[in-house]
Design a protein around this motif. Structure first.
Motif, short mmCIF file in Angstrom:
data_model
loop_
_atom_site.label_atom_id
_atom_site.label_comp_id
_atom_site.label_asym_id
_atom_site.label_seq_id
_atom_site.Cartn_x
_atom_site.Cartn_y
_atom_site.Cartn_z
N PHE A 169 0.83 -1.21 0.00
CA PHE A 169 0.00 0.00 0.00
C PHE A 169 0.87 1.26 0.00
N VAL A 170 1.98 1.22 0.71
CA VAL A 170 2.91 2.36 0.72
C VAL A 170 3.50 2.55 -0.68
N PHE A 171 3.90 1.45 -1.32
CA PHE A 171 4.45 1.48 -2.67
C PHE A 171 3.45 2.11 -3.65
N VAL A 172 2.21 1.67 -3.58
CA VAL A 172 1.17 2.21 -4.47
C VAL A 172 1.00 3.70 -4.25
N ALA A 173 0.96 4.12 -3.00
CA ALA A 173 0.81 5.55 -2.69
C ALA A 173 1.98 6.35 -3.25
N LEU A 174 3.19 5.86 -3.05
CA LEU A 174 4.38 6.59 -3.52
C LEU A 174 4.39 6.76 -5.03
N LEU A 175 3.97 5.74 -5.75
CA LEU A 175 4.02 5.80 -7.21
C LEU A 175 2.79 6.49 -7.80
N SER A 176 1.77 6.66 -7.00
CA SER A 176 0.52 7.25 -7.49
C SER A 176 0.43 8.76 -7.32
N ILE A 177 1.21 9.30 -6.41
CA ILE A 177 1.13 10.73 -6.12
C ILE A 177 1.99 11.49 -7.13
N ASP A 178 1.33 12.29 -7.98
CA ASP A 178 2.05 13.07 -8.99
C ASP A 178 2.92 14.14 -8.34
N GLY A 179 4.12 14.29 -8.87
CA GLY A 179 5.00 15.36 -8.42
C GLY A 179 5.63 15.15 -7.06
N LEU A 180 5.51 13.97 -6.51
CA LEU A 180 6.12 13.68 -5.22
C LEU A 180 7.64 13.65 -5.36
N PRO A 181 8.36 14.53 -4.65
CA PRO A 181 9.82 14.51 -4.77
C PRO A 181 10.38 13.14 -4.35
N TYR A 182 11.23 12.59 -5.18
CA TYR A 182 11.85 11.29 -4.93
C TYR A 182 10.81 10.16 -4.81
N GLY A 183 9.64 10.37 -5.37
CA GLY A 183 8.59 9.34 -5.30
C GLY A 183 8.99 8.05 -5.99
N GLY A 184 9.63 8.17 -7.16
CA GLY A 184 10.07 6.98 -7.89
C GLY A 184 11.15 6.23 -7.14
N THR A 185 12.09 6.97 -6.58
CA THR A 185 13.17 6.35 -5.81
C THR A 185 12.60 5.64 -4.58
N ALA A 186 11.72 6.31 -3.88
CA ALA A 186 11.11 5.72 -2.68
C ALA A 186 10.28 4.49 -3.05
N ALA A 187 9.54 4.57 -4.16
CA ALA A 187 8.74 3.43 -4.61
C ALA A 187 9.63 2.23 -4.93
N LEU A 188 10.77 2.49 -5.59
CA LEU A 188 11.72 1.43 -5.90
C LEU A 188 12.24 0.77 -4.62
N ILE A 189 12.61 1.57 -3.65
CA ILE A 189 13.15 1.04 -2.39
C ILE A 189 12.09 0.23 -1.64
N VAL A 190 10.88 0.78 -1.54
CA VAL A 190 9.81 0.09 -0.81
C VAL A 190 9.44 -1.21 -1.51
N PHE A 191 9.32 -1.18 -2.84
CA PHE A 191 8.99 -2.39 -3.58
C PHE A 191 10.08 -3.45 -3.38
N SER A 192 11.34 -3.02 -3.45
CA SER A 192 12.46 -3.96 -3.29
C SER A 192 12.46 -4.60 -1.91
N ILE A 193 12.19 -3.81 -0.89
CA ILE A 193 12.11 -4.36 0.48
C ILE A 193 10.95 -5.34 0.58
N ALA A 194 9.80 -4.97 0.02
CA ALA A 194 8.63 -5.85 0.06
C ALA A 194 8.93 -7.16 -0.66
N ALA A 195 9.58 -7.07 -1.82
CA ALA A 195 9.93 -8.28 -2.58
C ALA A 195 10.91 -9.15 -1.80
N TYR A 196 11.85 -8.52 -1.10
CA TYR A 196 12.82 -9.27 -0.31
C TYR A 196 12.14 -10.03 0.84
#
Length: 194
Positions: free
Chosen positions: A16-43
């Motif tokens: 849910f955090v990953f979805v929020a990070l990638l869904s909010i337009d213009g979020l500074p470092y949103g893509g980077t944060a989404a990558l990190i959160v997704f990677s942790i979730a996958a791990y």
């Protein structure tokens, strides 16, 4: 609730955090944060299964919820990538259909008192899907300062989205279909009325 099951629940929350990070337009470092959160979730997917097997903490909750949490994470990743025009929507529909079909089989099995654990082909499918989503998340993160050094990599002919990205999508689709058909075939007795 044991540690592997806590990690499974954490994966759901991280989704849910990953979805929020990638869904909010213009979020500074949103893509980077989404990558990190997704990677942790996958791990956590690898870690919870490893811990459960190593310490004999396998539970029915884990057998049911671990694959379900995986499906929710992966479906979220593919839906968001389709929304961002990285993956064709029809491929995401095929992937979602397979996941719903397998989940339906699991529910039928549970109703009969049987728990269907994930098989090895399904695990390979999940690994390849994770790699595919991370590849495209890296492309998104490469637009932001922390991962900007990766931009030239995606411009290389063999490593760009037109070659490697497309290959990852098609292999993910093939493994999704093959593992889904295999799962249905192995558990076909659940679908028979007799």
């Amino acid at each position: 609730m044991n540690l592997p099951n806590q990690l499974t629940v954490a994966r759901l929350v991280l989704t849910f955090v990953f979805v929020a990070l990638l869904s909010i337009d213009g979020l500074p470092y949103g893509g980077t944060a989404a990558l990190i959160v997704f990677s942790i979730a996958a791990y956590t997917d690898f870690l919870d299964g490893h811990l459960a097997r190593k310490h004999s903490l396998i539970t029915n909750f884990g057998k049911l919820m671990d694959p379900l949490a995986d499906k929710i994470l992966m479906c979220a990743g593919f839906v968001l990538l389709a929304c961002l025009n990285f993956i064709p929507a029809w491929i995401v529909i095929v992937i979602l259909s397979r996941e719903f079909l397998v989940t339906g089989l699991r529910l039928l099995a549970t109703a009969e008192g049987v728990v269907l654990a994930a098989d090895s082909l399904g695990k390979y499918k999940t690994i390849f899907q994770i790699v595919t989503v991370i590849y495209f998340l890296l492309m998104i993160a490469a637009r932001e300062p922390l991962f900007q050094w990766l931009n030239p990599v995606f411009d290389l002919p063999l490593l760009g989205p037109a070659r490697l990205g497309l290959l990852l999508i098609w292999v993910s689709l093939a493994l999704t279909l093959i593992s889904g058909l295999s799962y249905v075939w192995k558990n076909r007795k659940l679908l028979s009325d007799g």
